[in-house]
Design a protein around this motif. Sequence first.
Motif, PDB file in Angstrom:
ATOM      1  N   GLU A  88      49.889  29.479 -47.484  1.00 55.65           N
ATOM      2  CA  GLU A  88      50.900  30.492 -47.167  1.00 55.65           C
ATOM      3  C   GLU A  88      52.110  30.392 -48.092  1.00 55.65           C
ATOM      4  O   GLU A  88      52.683  31.395 -48.511  1.00 55.65           O
ATOM      5  CB  GLU A  88      51.321  30.326 -45.691  1.00 55.65           C
ATOM      6  CG  GLU A  88      52.228  31.441 -45.222  1.00 55.65           C
ATOM      7  CD  GLU A  88      52.663  31.265 -43.773  1.00 55.65           C
ATOM      8  OE1 GLU A  88      51.868  30.727 -42.967  1.00 55.65           O
ATOM      9  OE2 GLU A  88      53.812  31.659 -43.463  1.00 55.65           O
ATOM     10  N   ARG A 127      42.986  32.789 -45.913  1.00 52.07           N
ATOM     11  CA  ARG A 127      43.201  32.815 -44.450  1.00 52.07           C
ATOM     12  C   ARG A 127      42.528  34.072 -43.916  1.00 52.07           C
ATOM     13  O   ARG A 127      42.275  35.004 -44.678  1.00 52.07           O
ATOM     14  CB  ARG A 127      44.694  32.922 -44.103  1.00 52.07           C
ATOM     15  CG  ARG A 127      45.507  31.687 -44.238  1.00 52.07           C
ATOM     16  CD  ARG A 127      45.281  30.738 -43.030  1.00 52.07           C
ATOM     17  NE  ARG A 127      45.752  29.400 -43.362  1.00 52.07           N
ATOM     18  CZ  ARG A 127      47.033  29.039 -43.296  1.00 52.07           C
ATOM     19  NH1 ARG A 127      47.922  29.900 -42.876  1.00 52.07           N
ATOM     20  NH2 ARG A 127      47.391  27.822 -43.628  1.00 52.07           N
ATOM     21  N   CYS A 171      42.177  39.065 -47.227  1.00 53.94           N
ATOM     22  CA  CYS A 171      42.253  37.784 -46.525  1.00 53.94           C
ATOM     23  C   CYS A 171      40.835  37.250 -46.377  1.00 53.94           C
ATOM     24  O   CYS A 171      39.970  37.925 -45.807  1.00 53.94           O
ATOM     25  CB  CYS A 171      42.865  37.974 -45.150  1.00 53.94           C
ATOM     26  SG  CYS A 171      44.554  38.540 -45.246  1.00 53.94           S
ATOM     27  N   PRO A 216      38.720  33.882 -45.106  1.00 50.09           N
ATOM     28  CA  PRO A 216      38.803  32.544 -44.482  1.00 50.09           C
ATOM     29  C   PRO A 216      37.951  31.539 -45.268  1.00 50.09           C
ATOM     30  O   PRO A 216      36.959  30.999 -44.750  1.00 50.09           O
ATOM     31  CB  PRO A 216      38.268  32.790 -43.060  1.00 50.09           C
ATOM     32  CG  PRO A 216      37.387  33.991 -43.190  1.00 50.09           C
ATOM     33  CD  PRO A 216      37.874  34.815 -44.336  1.00 50.09           C
TER      34      PRO A 216
END
Length: 502
Positions: free
Chosen positions: A385, A405, A421, A423
């Motif tokens: 992040e 993420r 995004c 994961p």
Amino acid sequence: MPEDRKALIKELEIQPNGYEIVHAKSPVFYQVYERKDELKHQTHYCPGCGHGVAHKLIAEAIEDLGLQDRTIFVSPVGCSVFADYYFDVGNVQAAHGRAPAAATAIKRTCPDKIVISYQGDGDLAAIGTAEIIHAANRGEKITVFFVNNAIYGMTGGQMAPTTLVGQKSTTSPWGRRPENEGYPLHMSELLATLEAPVYVERVALSDNKNVMKARKAVRKALQNQRDGLGFSFVEILSPCPTIWGKDPVEARRWVGEKLIPTFPLNVFRDRKPELCRNNEPPQRLVSDVLEISAKDEATLTNLPTHPHHFRDNTIKIAGFGGQGVLLLGQLLTEMGMREGLEVSWLPSYGPEMRSGSAHCHVCLSKERIGSPLISHPDVLIAMNEISLRKFASQISPGGLILYNRDSLPADFAIPQARVFCIPAAEIADKLGSTKVTNIVLLGALLEETECLSPATAMGVLETKIKKVDLLEIDRQALAAGRNFIDTSVRVGAVSQPDGFAH
Ligand SMILES: Cc1ncc(C[n+]2csc(CCOP(=O)(O)OP(=O)(O)O)c2C)c(N)n1
Ligand code: SF4
């Protein structure tokens, strides 16, 4: 005036007032100096200043050697900061002390130019000590004129490294004391201890005889460069009547009486090195650099050529140490090399390699790369992040962000970019090792941008990873990243907080 008289004047170059012109201003100086409205025919130097004489010797040498169109003059910070107003040649003004570094860059990029670095003693021997020593030690094929007036002239007379023992200055009001300020630096002697310089001489503007010797030295230093020899350095002991508090005649005498005994005139170095005609860096084959065996090379040449739909592709990969941030950059550059692209990789990491922030810049290009530094990447791979928040705003408009993420932070404002995004860490974990998170993201990158071929990625991984089971996980990770893009990301996914369009 009768016509025949005008013709005679022209022929004999006699001024209408009857004086014969025996010595005119060198055409290497501008006819008019535009610096100030009221001083269009005068330099800004004080009466009796050595800079004016040094300028004249240099201009005349450039003229006589026919070098005006090829000369680039790098001026310093100091009283001669305005040299570009006077010399009608190419001019560059360098930051304080950096003239030899600027001259190095100019000479290396334009080897046919005559590059002059002109510096005072504060500039060259104080703030610029490193630059001059290393330029001399590298044997840069430049000419350096070093005006040593034993003081900082421009800033009002602080002590210079060359200030004499006992000489008063604003920062040594009781006179220079070796116990406190050290001894005067002898730059010519110092540089003459290095192997590379071809010519080092110290001259003085103390009287006409010495000025004529200085004239010869200036010429020789420029001739050396014209003839392709190496580093030439002329130190010119020079009067500074204003700061020394003397009239011009006294100041000139002081050069002879005080400066010369401390800085003896001498030719410290004068050699003609064997000219190295070939300065090309040794070129190695890509297969050599990558240590690709004959077998691998055959596989490599049999790969279908991958179409590169870009001229340059710039990628920034950021995360923390241990996430394979730098390694992913290396893999991409190696893949680019294998596919015949120009590549660069520039790592940047904090003091701690483990868990500290790390990022790297990767350029893939069909043309030679000017700088490995990327300010506005086409792609950002943000592995945490912090990196997303730090670098997302730098992305070039329409660029791509791959974020490690499954959703974006709620308060995150999405820049003008496609944000996916992924994961990746979770996918990698399910495959058996979070170490391959970077490879999941590599798969996603390749699938989304088609910048390089997945087959090349596997080729590189096979040469890097010797453990069969780990290589298998990498293969699956690469496939998983590609698959995620194909099956889980919707086209046009840009603007929702979770990274997907709904
Ligand atoms: C980075 C930086 N540090 C300091 C200065 C201030 N400064 C300007 S000229 C100068 C000294 C110049 O002396 P010298 O090189 O001997 O040249 P002179 O004026 O005597 O010809 C200094 C310290 C500056 N301009 N930039
Ligand atoms: S202060 Fe000294 S070096 Fe500067 S212009 Fe005047 S005489 Fe020359």
